[in-house]
Design an enzyme around this catalytic site. Structure first.
Site: not given
Length: 185
Positions: A59-60
């Protein structure tokens, strides 16, 4: 023989263009409500880079802001090893609200980006058609304002990705990362 081949290629191109036109855009798109911080919860793609890298993806965070001329500045912070890497992209608005274009300076690829659906304060579903000289690919992103998203939104992302011709192994719910992304890496 050449005429038949050209005819087939022409029909294939027409089909591809028609397929791009069938991707919807959020009705009554309100760009100012899309700005702010988002988390990339899901990513689906049939591109080669995705197949090679998907086992390492996490996830970013992505921050979207409007520029003075109405385009979108998109800054994503990705975990890479024990560091964070930032990528800035400028999405150029088109005549259709919710649809943007982007050309990668690094790869020369052209991106047709559409905000498919969003309620602005919970999630956004974004589809991108990517064209480069080696071929084209499809990418679907699921953004969330928080690190958690309802099963219904996740299912919608999976369903929409499949509608775009993507298969189960090309659809990924991104694992969460540590808090270092919060502080810009």
């Amino acid at each position: 023989m050449h005429g038949t081949l050209l005819g087939i290629l022409g029909l294939a191109l027409l089909g591809a263009l028609h397929a791009q036109d069938t991707i919807p855009v959020q009705p009554d798109f309100q760009q100012d409500k899309l700005t702010g911080r988002w988390y990339s919860i899901g990513l689906a793609s049939n591109s080669n880079w995705f197949k090679e890298k998907k086992h390492f993806m996490k996830m970013c965070t992505t921050v979207i802001s409007s520029t003075a001329d109405g385009n979108l500045e998109v800054t994503s912070t990705y975990p890479k090893g024990d560091q964070c890497e930032k990528r800035n992209s400028l999405y150029i608005k088109t005549e259709q609200p919710g649809r943007f274009s982007y050309t990668s300076p690094r790869w020369g690829s052209k991106h047709d980006i559409r905000v498919v659906e969003t309620n602005y304060d919970e999630y956004a579903l974004v589809a991108t058609q990517i064209s480069k000289n080696t071929g084209s690919s499809t990418m679907v992103l699921l953004y969330s304002r928080t690190k958690e998203l309802s099963p219904e939104r996740m299912e919608r992302f999976t369903q929409f990705s499949k509608e775009q011709g993507l298969m189960d192994e090309e659809i990924l719910i991104l694992p969460q990362t540590g808090e270092r992304l919060e502080g810009q890496g």
